[in-house]
Design an enzyme around this catalytic site. Structure first.
Site, PDB file in Angstrom:
ATOM      1  N   HIS A 157       0.843  -1.203   0.000  1.00 62.64           N
ATOM      2  CA  HIS A 157       0.000   0.000   0.000  1.00 62.64           C
ATOM      3  C   HIS A 157       0.877   1.251   0.000  1.00 62.64           C
ATOM      4  O   HIS A 157       1.917   1.284   0.651  1.00 62.64           O
ATOM      5  CB  HIS A 157      -0.943   0.002   1.208  1.00 62.64           C
ATOM      6  CG  HIS A 157      -1.999   1.055   1.097  1.00 62.64           C
ATOM      7  ND1 HIS A 157      -1.757   2.372   1.386  1.00 62.64           N
ATOM      8  CD2 HIS A 157      -3.281   0.994   0.667  1.00 62.64           C
ATOM      9  CE1 HIS A 157      -2.862   3.074   1.153  1.00 62.64           C
ATOM     10  NE2 HIS A 157      -3.807   2.260   0.721  1.00 62.64           N
ATOM     11  N   GLU A 206      -3.826   1.921  -7.374  1.00 63.69           N
ATOM     12  CA  GLU A 206      -4.265   3.060  -6.570  1.00 63.69           C
ATOM     13  C   GLU A 206      -3.336   4.248  -6.805  1.00 63.69           C
ATOM     14  O   GLU A 206      -2.273   4.344  -6.167  1.00 63.69           O
ATOM     15  CB  GLU A 206      -4.224   2.689  -5.080  1.00 63.69           C
ATOM     16  CG  GLU A 206      -5.080   1.497  -4.730  1.00 63.69           C
ATOM     17  CD  GLU A 206      -5.459   1.482  -3.253  1.00 63.69           C
ATOM     18  OE1 GLU A 206      -6.650   1.549  -2.970  1.00 63.69           O
ATOM     19  OE2 GLU A 206      -4.544   1.451  -2.398  1.00 63.69           O
TER      20      GLU A 206
HETATM   21  P1  PGA Z   1      -9.604   6.118  -0.216  1.00 64.79           P
HETATM   22  O1  PGA Z   1      -8.413   5.080   0.096  1.00 64.79           O
HETATM   23  O2  PGA Z   1     -10.771   5.318  -0.704  1.00 64.79           O
HETATM   24  O3  PGA Z   1      -9.865   6.804   1.087  1.00 64.79           O
HETATM   25  O4  PGA Z   1      -9.097   7.049  -1.267  1.00 64.79           O
HETATM   26  C1  PGA Z   1      -8.173   4.011  -0.770  1.00 64.79           C
HETATM   27  C2  PGA Z   1      -7.033   3.170  -0.282  1.00 64.79           C
HETATM   28  O5  PGA Z   1      -6.040   3.715   0.224  1.00 64.79           O
HETATM   29  O6  PGA Z   1      -7.082   1.933  -0.396  1.00 64.79           O
END
Ligand code: PGA
Length: 230
Positions: A90, A157
């Site tokens: 992440h 992401e």
């Molecule tokens: P968010 O986070 O939906 O608050 O943008 C997504 C994530 O970090 O998995």
């Protein structure tokens, strides 16, 4: 069938997660979904992974069966809860806890060996996106990762879309997923400001196999709206 995952990060206490999971199980009992649902609470709020309609996974773990790793949680401790899925890579761990690619790859190899389902996160910051070297950058985030691991789920992401309330555009999501599909045959989720309003559009895109949701997963009603968005 899509994959819908909620990453609670360092939010929600054990009492709150207990309430949340009771409500989620109850609602999904009443209104079934064809989608695969996962939640990732904090370590202090990990519950036995024995729900009927969703699975409980861990946000992080150290690559050791057990041992002297102060502050870390090990494989045996996850196994005690029947946990079989783990988020690795992440962007918050990469940036705030300085996990580099080699460290991440070691974690990946250990938990793949243990048969875990791995939610492997990748994503560029704004500088990389503007530089035009997106493909090269994303390729480096797969270094040391077995992209053919059967229990690999990739979560794309973009860092600039996480927690900002501004998700990537549908065009950006679709084109990046299509780029990523040349690097791995695994399912690819999108994450970054997904909410009940934009989930349907995002989940309908070709090449989007699901979503990884942060903020909008913190309230069970909102998370259910995302699950039922399609
Ligand atoms: P968010 O986070 O939906 O608050 O943008 C997504 C994530 O970090 O998995």
């Amino acid at each position: 069938m899509k994959i819908i995952a909620g990453n609670f990060k360092s939010n929600l206490t054990r009492a709150q997660v207990t309430q949340y999971t009771t409500a989620l199980e109850h609602s999904l009992d009443a209104k079934r979904t064809e989608h695969k649902i996962h939640i990732f609470p904090s370590h202090t709020a990990l519950l036995e992974n024995n729900f009927s309609h969703f699975s409980v996974g861990a946000q992080n773990a150290y690559f050791a069966p057990s041992g002297a790793f102060t502050g870390e949680v090990s494989l045996a401790q996850l196994q005690e809860f029947g946990i079989k899925s783990l988020i690795i890579g992440h962007s918050e761990r990469r940036a705030l806890f300085t996990e580099n690619q080699e460290f991440i790859a070691r974690k990946f190899r250990f938990y793949a060996e243990a048969g875990f389902e791995i939610f492997y996160c990748i994503g560029e910051d704004l500088k990389v996106r503007e530089s035009g070297d997106l493909y090269e950058f994303l390729r480096t985030q797969f270094q040391g990762i077995d992209v053919d691991y059967p229990k690999l789920i990739v979560a794309y992401e973009p860092v600039w879309a996480i927690g900002t309330g501004v998700s990537a555009t549908l065009e950006q999501i679709q084109s990046t997923h299509s780029l990523l599909s040349t690097l791995t045959p695994s399912p690819i989720l999108y994450g970054g400001s997904v909410n009940a309003k934009n989930a349907q559009e995002i989940l309908s895109l070709k090449g989007v196999d699901g979503v990884l949701v942060g903020s909008a997963s913190l309230e069970v009603a909102q998370f259910l709206d995302i699950i039922h968005a399609l």
